[in-house]
Design an enzyme around this catalytic site. Sequence first.
Site: not given
Ligand code: URA
Length: 238
Positions: A103
């Site tokens: 993310d």
């Molecule tokens: N899980 C998440 O919530 N975000 C990420 O970026 C990777 C795994």
Amino acid sequence: MERLQKVMAMAGVASRRQCENLIREGRVKVNGEWVTAPGMKVDPRKDVIEVDGEPVFLEEKRTFLFYKPSGVITSMSDPRGRKTVADFFRDIPERVFPVGRLDYDTEGLLLVTNDGELANRLLHPRFEVEKVYVATVRGKPDKAAIRTLREGVRLEDGMTAPAKVRVLEASDSRSRLELTIHEGRNRQVRRMCAAVGHPVIHLKRTRLAFLTLSGLRRGEYRELTPQEVKRLRSRMGL
Ligand code: URA
């Protein structure tokens, strides 16, 4: 000489099986001629392969371990002009791309490669690649919350597979958990923690398979050593 579908998969077009289908569907040309039966042998250095009229490029395979900072989009371009992974790889001439996604507000280990076959396998659930995250969460998860995280959390897209969970630090206001998962659903760790009542404040991926961030600072990358590439490819059945 190599089989056409293998060369296409190595170039990152799709998985070998999907490439066979592309060939059968009549979407592939070799040296300007349509090919409709998979299995044709080609010379990846000389033959010109096209899929849907687009040439397929075969470059030296390079794989990098990148410490993605938060505030960076896991993509090679962003129409809204935000910082992307591409901004850190301007000096790399090969057409590399991120393997999967972290993310915007997650930091940590991200592989960046032009090895399409490796990337496909790393992302395929069948290979169950371990991913380790350190999540700082609001509040102090009790035993039941930890057990739920370990056994499986019901999310809107179904139950999560069992996870390994270690409590690294716990206080009433915030706690730090280490979660090891092998699925890769969208915002999975954030959704798992929120579902047990402990929203994530900060999230970092610290390990993927046997690779860690050791020696890297935020925004830095290093190329995998030939031994690491071999070990990773072998772990992925290549
Ligand atoms: N899980 C998440 O919530 N975000 C990420 O970026 C990777 C795994």
